[in-house]
Design a protein around this motif. Sequence first.
Motif, PDB file in Angstrom:
ATOM      1  N   ILE A   1       0.829  -1.213   0.000  1.00 19.59           N
ATOM      2  CA  ILE A   1       0.000   0.000   0.000  1.00 19.59           C
ATOM      3  C   ILE A   1       0.862   1.260   0.000  1.00 19.59           C
ATOM      4  O   ILE A   1       0.602   2.210  -0.744  1.00 19.59           O
ATOM      5  N   LEU A   2       1.900   1.262   0.844  1.00 19.66           N
ATOM      6  CA  LEU A   2       2.735   2.456   0.946  1.00 19.66           C
ATOM      7  C   LEU A   2       3.911   2.439  -0.023  1.00 19.66           C
ATOM      8  O   LEU A   2       4.686   3.392  -0.064  1.00 19.66           O
ATOM      9  N   GLY A   3       4.043   1.347  -0.787  1.00 19.76           N
ATOM     10  CA  GLY A   3       5.166   1.214  -1.702  1.00 19.76           C
ATOM     11  C   GLY A   3       5.379   2.406  -2.623  1.00 19.76           C
ATOM     12  O   GLY A   3       6.485   2.962  -2.691  1.00 19.76           O
ATOM     13  N   PRO A   4       4.328   2.858  -3.341  1.00 17.03           N
ATOM     14  CA  PRO A   4       4.523   4.002  -4.246  1.00 17.03           C
ATOM     15  C   PRO A   4       5.033   5.258  -3.532  1.00 17.03           C
ATOM     16  O   PRO A   4       5.882   5.979  -4.057  1.00 17.03           O
ATOM     17  N   MET A   5       4.527   5.498  -2.324  1.00 18.46           N
ATOM     18  CA  MET A   5       4.958   6.669  -1.566  1.00 18.46           C
ATOM     19  C   MET A   5       6.414   6.514  -1.116  1.00 18.46           C
ATOM     20  O   MET A   5       7.216   7.452  -1.224  1.00 18.46           O
ATOM     21  N   LEU A   6       6.762   5.324  -0.641  1.00 16.34           N
ATOM     22  CA  LEU A   6       8.135   5.089  -0.190  1.00 16.34           C
ATOM     23  C   LEU A   6       9.118   5.215  -1.349  1.00 16.34           C
ATOM     24  O   LEU A   6      10.202   5.798  -1.199  1.00 16.34           O
ATOM     25  N   ILE A   7       8.749   4.680  -2.497  1.00 21.27           N
ATOM     26  CA  ILE A   7       9.624   4.751  -3.672  1.00 21.27           C
ATOM     27  C   ILE A   7       9.809   6.196  -4.117  1.00 21.27           C
ATOM     28  O   ILE A   7      10.920   6.618  -4.486  1.00 21.27           O
ATOM     29  N   ALA A   8       8.718   6.984  -4.086  1.00 18.38           N
ATOM     30  CA  ALA A   8       8.820   8.399  -4.470  1.00 18.38           C
ATOM     31  C   ALA A   8       9.781   9.146  -3.547  1.00 18.38           C
ATOM     32  O   ALA A   8      10.573   9.985  -3.998  1.00 18.38           O
ATOM     33  N   ILE A   9       9.718   8.847  -2.254  1.00 17.54           N
ATOM     34  CA  ILE A   9      10.619   9.497  -1.291  1.00 17.54           C
ATOM     35  C   ILE A   9      12.064   9.080  -1.553  1.00 17.54           C
ATOM     36  O   ILE A   9      12.977   9.915  -1.550  1.00 17.54           O
ATOM     37  N   ALA A  10      12.283   7.780  -1.795  1.00 23.73           N
ATOM     38  CA  ALA A  10      13.639   7.299  -2.067  1.00 23.73           C
ATOM     39  C   ALA A  10      14.212   7.959  -3.317  1.00 23.73           C
ATOM     40  O   ALA A  10      15.384   8.369  -3.333  1.00 23.73           O
ATOM     41  N   ASN A  11      13.396   8.065  -4.346  1.00 18.88           N
ATOM     42  CA  ASN A  11      13.857   8.710  -5.582  1.00 18.88           C
ATOM     43  C   ASN A  11      14.171  10.185  -5.348  1.00 18.88           C
ATOM     44  O   ASN A  11      15.142  10.726  -5.899  1.00 18.88           O
ATOM     45  N   ARG A  12      13.343  10.844  -4.524  1.00 18.91           N
ATOM     46  CA  ARG A  12      13.531  12.268  -4.260  1.00 18.91           C
ATOM     47  C   ARG A  12      14.874  12.534  -3.587  1.00 18.91           C
ATOM     48  O   ARG A  12      15.532  13.555  -3.854  1.00 18.91           O
ATOM     49  N   PHE A  13      15.299  11.608  -2.715  1.00 16.01           N
ATOM     50  CA  PHE A  13      16.542  11.805  -1.971  1.00 16.01           C
ATOM     51  C   PHE A  13      17.712  11.025  -2.567  1.00 16.01           C
ATOM     52  O   PHE A  13      18.781  10.959  -1.967  1.00 16.01           O
ATOM     53  N   GLY A  14      17.512  10.424  -3.725  1.00 14.24           N
ATOM     54  CA  GLY A  14      18.599   9.756  -4.435  1.00 14.24           C
ATOM     55  C   GLY A  14      19.108   8.488  -3.785  1.00 14.24           C
ATOM     56  O   GLY A  14      20.304   8.181  -3.851  1.00 14.24           O
ATOM     57  N   VAL A  15      18.226   7.718  -3.160  1.00 14.54           N
ATOM     58  CA  VAL A  15      18.627   6.460  -2.525  1.00 14.54           C
ATOM     59  C   VAL A  15      18.650   5.358  -3.585  1.00 14.54           C
ATOM     60  O   VAL A  15      17.707   5.223  -4.370  1.00 14.54           O
ATOM     61  N   ASP A  16      19.721   4.579  -3.610  1.00  9.10           N
ATOM     62  CA  ASP A  16      19.810   3.459  -4.537  1.00  9.10           C
ATOM     63  C   ASP A  16      18.612   2.527  -4.336  1.00  9.10           C
ATOM     64  O   ASP A  16      18.302   2.149  -3.193  1.00  9.10           O
ATOM     65  N   PRO A  17      17.914   2.120  -5.399  1.00 12.42           N
ATOM     66  CA  PRO A  17      16.684   1.327  -5.232  1.00 12.42           C
ATOM     67  C   PRO A  17      16.916  -0.039  -4.592  1.00 12.42           C
ATOM     68  O   PRO A  17      16.050  -0.513  -3.839  1.00 12.42           O
ATOM     69  N   ILE A  18      18.055  -0.683  -4.872  1.00 11.62           N
ATOM     70  CA  ILE A  18      18.336  -1.975  -4.241  1.00 11.62           C
ATOM     71  C   ILE A  18      18.649  -1.776  -2.761  1.00 11.62           C
ATOM     72  O   ILE A  18      18.174  -2.529  -1.895  1.00 11.62           O
TER      73      ILE A  18
END
Length: 426
Positions: free
Chosen positions: A339-356
Amino acid sequence: MTEITWFLTAGFALLVILGVPFAISIPLVISGALIAADIEPAFLAQSVISGSQQFSLLAIPLFMLAGELMSAGGLSQRLVDFASTLVRHLRGGLAMVTVLAALVFSAISGSAPATTAAIGAIMIPAMVTAGYDRAFAASIAVSAGVLGPLIPPSIAFVIWGIVAEQSIGRLFLSGIVPGIVLAFGLLVICWGHAWRNDVPRLPRASIREAATAFARGRWALASPLVVLGGIYGGIFTPTEAAAVSCVYALLVGLFIEKQLQLSALPAIFFRAMRTSAIVCAIIAVSAGFGILVAQEQIATRFAAWMAANISEKWMALAALNIAFFLLAAVMDEIAIMVILGPMLIAIANRFGVDPIHFGAIIVTNVSIGMAAPPIGYCLFIGMAISGLSLTRISRAIWPQILWMLVVLFLTTYVPSFALMFQPAAR
C-alpha cells in the motif's frame, strides 16, 4: 483534498482502526472512491485481475509450499540435529542451535512465520528441558524466524521486487550481510543469557556423531545450494526456483527421508494455499489502490513535502525508519509494503537512494516487524508453541529487538553493508 484522496487516506485509516482485514478494507476504500468520483466500477475488477497476473507472484505460494513440505518431510529436524553437533557443547549452545538451524531453513522457506514454526516446534521444548527460561526459548525462536525474510530466497524481497519493479535476484543478494550479522548477534545474546543464568552445557558431539548428522542432513543442507546456485548460475529465475524447491522437497520427503506421506499432502497443500491466498489477495486488490494513489499524486506530493521540510537524506531515512517501525508494530507488514510502496519509492527517488539499497532497508524493517510487539506474526506462533502470553514473550525479546535495530541502522547508513555482494556494473 479530493474525494478520492479522502477515501484513500482517512477512509482507509478508519477501517484499519476498526480492525477490518486489509483484503476487505482496500476494495471497500477503492469502491467508495470510485463512487464518489463517478468512475466506472469495473475499474476495481480490472485492477484486481491485472494485479494478480504477474509471473513473479507465483513464487509466493510455491515458496510457502516448499517450506511446508520441508517441515513435514523431516528436513527441519535434520537441520537441527546437524547444528546441534556443531555448537551444543558451547555455553548457550542449544539456543545457538535454534539460530543456526533457522539460518539454513530460511534459505529454504523464505518466510519468517514458516521458519519460526518449523524450528520453534522442535527447539522451544528442547531448550526448556535443558534448563532455559521458557520465555527466552520462545523469544529466541521468534527472533531467529526473522532471518526468513533476509536470507535469500525471500518472499518479502519477491513482494518488494514486484512493487518497486526491481531485480528480485539483486534484492536477494542485499539481504545476505544483514541476515548473517543479525544471526551473529543472536548467537552472542544466546551466550550471554546462558552465562547470566548458568544454563548447563551439553556434552560435545563426537566426530562420528557429527559425521552421521551431516550425512543424514545432507539433503536438507543441499537445498539452498540447489536453489541459490540455480538462480545466480542463470539456470532458472527466482519464480522457477520456487517450483524447483517444491519438487526437491517433495522428492526428498517421499523417496529419500520417507517421512512424508501421500495422505498428508492435501493438508500440506491447504496450509500453504491458505497463507498464500491472504498475501496474494492483498497484493491483487492493492493494484487499484496504487493506481488511484498515482492518479491523485499523493505519493509525489508527500515526497515533495518531505523534501521541502527535511533537507538531509539521513534525516529522511531516519524518519522513514521510525514511521515504518511504528507501523509494523500495529499493521500487517505485507500490506505496508504494497500500500505504501509508491509513496516510499517516491521518497527514495527524491533523496537519491539506490533502489536496491532501499529495498534492503524496507525488508529489514519488515523483518523486525515480524517479531515486534504487539502483532508480529512470529510472536503469535511463539505464543502458540510455548503456551506463554504475549506479555511474557514481549518482555524477553527486547534484547533481540535492540540488536535488530542496530542491524537496521547499519543497513540504512552504510550502503555497502547491504550492497556488498551486488554484481559489478557493466
